[in-house]
Design an enzyme around this catalytic site. Structure first.
Site, PDB file in Angstrom:
ATOM      1  N   SER A 286     -15.980  -9.505  -8.654  1.00  0.00           N
ATOM      2  CA  SER A 286     -17.002  -9.081  -7.712  1.00  0.00           C
ATOM      3  C   SER A 286     -16.857  -9.848  -6.398  1.00  0.00           C
ATOM      4  CB  SER A 286     -18.383  -9.290  -8.351  1.00  0.00           C
ATOM      5  OG  SER A 286     -19.405  -8.718  -7.583  1.00  0.00           O
ATOM      6  N   ASP A 349     -16.895   2.152 -10.761  1.00  0.00           N
ATOM      7  CA  ASP A 349     -17.579   1.013 -10.149  1.00  0.00           C
ATOM      8  C   ASP A 349     -17.708   1.251  -8.649  1.00  0.00           C
ATOM      9  OD1 ASP A 349     -18.605  -1.437  -9.468  1.00  0.00           O
ATOM     10  OD2 ASP A 349     -16.846  -2.599 -10.092  1.00  0.00           O
ATOM     11  N   HIS A 405     -19.621  -2.262 -13.484  1.00  0.00           N
ATOM     12  CA  HIS A 405     -19.168  -3.430 -12.723  1.00  0.00           C
ATOM     13  C   HIS A 405     -19.009  -4.666 -13.606  1.00  0.00           C
ATOM     14  CE1 HIS A 405     -18.462  -5.757  -9.130  1.00  0.00           C
ATOM     15  NE2 HIS A 405     -19.510  -6.541  -9.335  1.00  0.00           N
TER      16      HIS A 405
END
Length: 499
Positions: A286, A349, A405
């Site tokens: 991320s 995602d 995610h």
């Protein structure tokens, strides 16, 4: 030679079921237990999954083959780290590359497992463990790495959904957040992998996707934050580079920026093991992926990876579910410098699609050329390995965007991916229950509760009088005593003459 396989599984109609001759087992391969766990053994493995057409003898042959492949890691590590840009290694999936990607992904996941997210903890925003105890506390001692220092960032920048703060007035730090670590492979693992491996792991955002909205979606020259670059048209997302370079002189953890903390420690380790073969592997999930790419660029642009005998230590980024970081000129500069980046993403995602939802590398080249000077025209770097969670028979349909995610889910997809269009089959038997550690993504009939990772009694213990209290933790180290010496060698000492 006698081989004992007490628990085998059959894959029937895309469901994993225990063999009729086997007693039921939990996902972790251990007897089910009631109550909460304090051991935090998150990386437990289960037996290898057999297909209904796979014989026991063929399974043994495959296991022996995998053992031979593991012994070859030392021979092929340069290819694994992108020497040839992973050509021919992703479809079909090279088994050694898969294993190494999962290994580094688990080191990124450790940033979440070690982080104190609890706003009712006076240590919220810090790491739960000391550097010396880090991997042991997470049941990751077999990874063979030792944490050499922690990395901290200041929460004074405009990314409120990345930083976590305690609700209590008495806290470990009012402005700092633990944001990752630098580790070094021990002698045993270095021998197995064929070099001394320096790993940098950056923490990201485990469930909250609101940080995407925090981004200013504005590119600025990377040199404007005192990161060297000969080309002023090389630009990066302003929020990412501010997080990497900002500091707070009044905070003992953040009086040096995350950049300064990282560069000095990497320089120290490179000098310490200068007589050995070395590699520098940077990973993150991320927002941590963005920091991984930025720091990899910084290390190579400054020439930090070039040793005194002119040998260049290869720098590789293994990125998981990362956003775009800079413009097309940044991408081209990364390629020119020889920084290798392999990005693993879930096609569902939304984070890898941001920022630059409109102007990005998917536009026709001519249109992208016209748009490259816009302050919101972004381009991904490196090579992409795209996976699809709909290929896994373990995962359910969900409208929760954070599931797509989730890093544990992505590592699950890696373990089951063999080639495009091929059936999903777990290669290592990595425990599917890990997917639900911090999400609700597994199908309900596997009987794994969502968000199952908890800490006993919310971290409270009884004191000598029988009262429940938050225990004191060992004092966190801030910065090594020799940091000024390495800052001076890097040409950064003048900024901290009075520190």
């Amino acid at each position: 030679m006698a081989i004992s396989l007490p628990k085998t599984f059959l894959l029937i109609n895309h469901h994993v079921l225990p063999s009729a001759k086997c007693r039921p087992v939990s996902f972790s391969g251990q007897k089910p237990q009631l109550g909460l766990t304090t051991s935090m053994e998150f990386a437990t493995r289960v037996p290898r999954v057999l297909s209904s057409t796979e014989s026991l003898s063929s399974c043994i042959d495959n296991l022996e083959k995998e053992n031979r492949e593991e012994r070859r890691v030392a021979e092929v590590w340069r290819e694994i780290h992108g020497q040839d840009d992973w050509v021919g290694m992703l479809d079909p999936m090279d088994p050694i590359l898969r294993s190494e990607l999962i290994r580094y992904g688990e080191m990124a996941q450790a940033c979440y497992d070690g982080f104190d997210f609890d706003p009712f903890s006076k240590y919220c925003g810090s790491c739960r463990f000391t550097p010396r105890q880090f991997f042991d506390s997470l049941a990751m001692a077999d990874h063979g790495y030792v944490v050499s220092r922690y990395l901290f960032a200041t929460s004074n920048i405009n990314l409120p959904n990345f930083f976590t703060k305690s609700r209590w007035p008495k806290v470990w730090s009012k402005t700092a957040n633990w944001t990752g670590y630098v580790a070094i492979s021990n002698d045993e693992i270095s021998k197995r992998i064929g070099r001394r491996d320096i790993v940098v792991a950056w923490r990201g955002t485990v469930t909250r996707l609101e940080w995407i909205a925090d981004l200013m979606d504005f590119l600025k020259p990377i040199s404007s934050n005192k990161i060297p670059c000969p080309d002023s048209t090389v630009k990066v997302e302003s929020g990412f580079v501010d997080l990497y370079t900002d500091k707070d002189e009044n905070c003992r953890f953040c009086k040096f920026s995350a950049r300064e903390q990282l560069l000095t420690q990497v320089k120290k380790l490179l000098e310490m093991y200068k007589d050995e073969e070395q590699s520098l592997t940077i990973t993150g999930h991320s927002l941590g992926s963005a920091l991984a790419i930025l720091s990899a660029y910084d290390i190579v642009e400054t020439g930090l990876n070039v040793l005194q005998d002119t040998r260049a230590v290869p720098v590789t980024v293994f990125s998981f579910s990362g956003p775009r970081v800079g413009n097309v000129r940044f991408k081209e500069r990364m390629e020119l410098l020889g920084v290798k980046v392999l990005r693993v993403v879930n096609v569902h995602d939304i984070v890898p699609k941001s920022p630059g939802l409109v102007f990005n590398e998917n536009l026709p080249p001519l249109l992208m050329k016209l748009a490259e000077r816009l302050p919101w025209s972004y381009s991904h770097v490196g090579v992409e390995l795209a996976l699809d969670h709909k290929d896994s028979p373990f995962l359910k349909e969900t409208g929760d965007l954070s599931c797509a995610h989730n890093l544990e889910a992505l590592l699950h997809l890696l373990d089951g991916y063999h080639a495009k269009g091929h059936r999903f089959l777990l290669a290592s038997g990595r425990d599917p229950a890990l997917v639900n550690k911090a999400s609700d993504f597994l199908k309900d009939h596997y009987l794994v509760p969502p968000y199952w990772r908890q800490y006993e009694n919310k971290g409270l213990v009884r004191d000598e009088f029988g009262r429940w209290i938050q225990p004191e933790r060992p004092k966190l180290d801030d910065h090594p005593e020799d940091i000024h010496r390495y800052l001076k060698q890097l040409g950064l000492g003048s900024e901290h003459q009075n520190s």
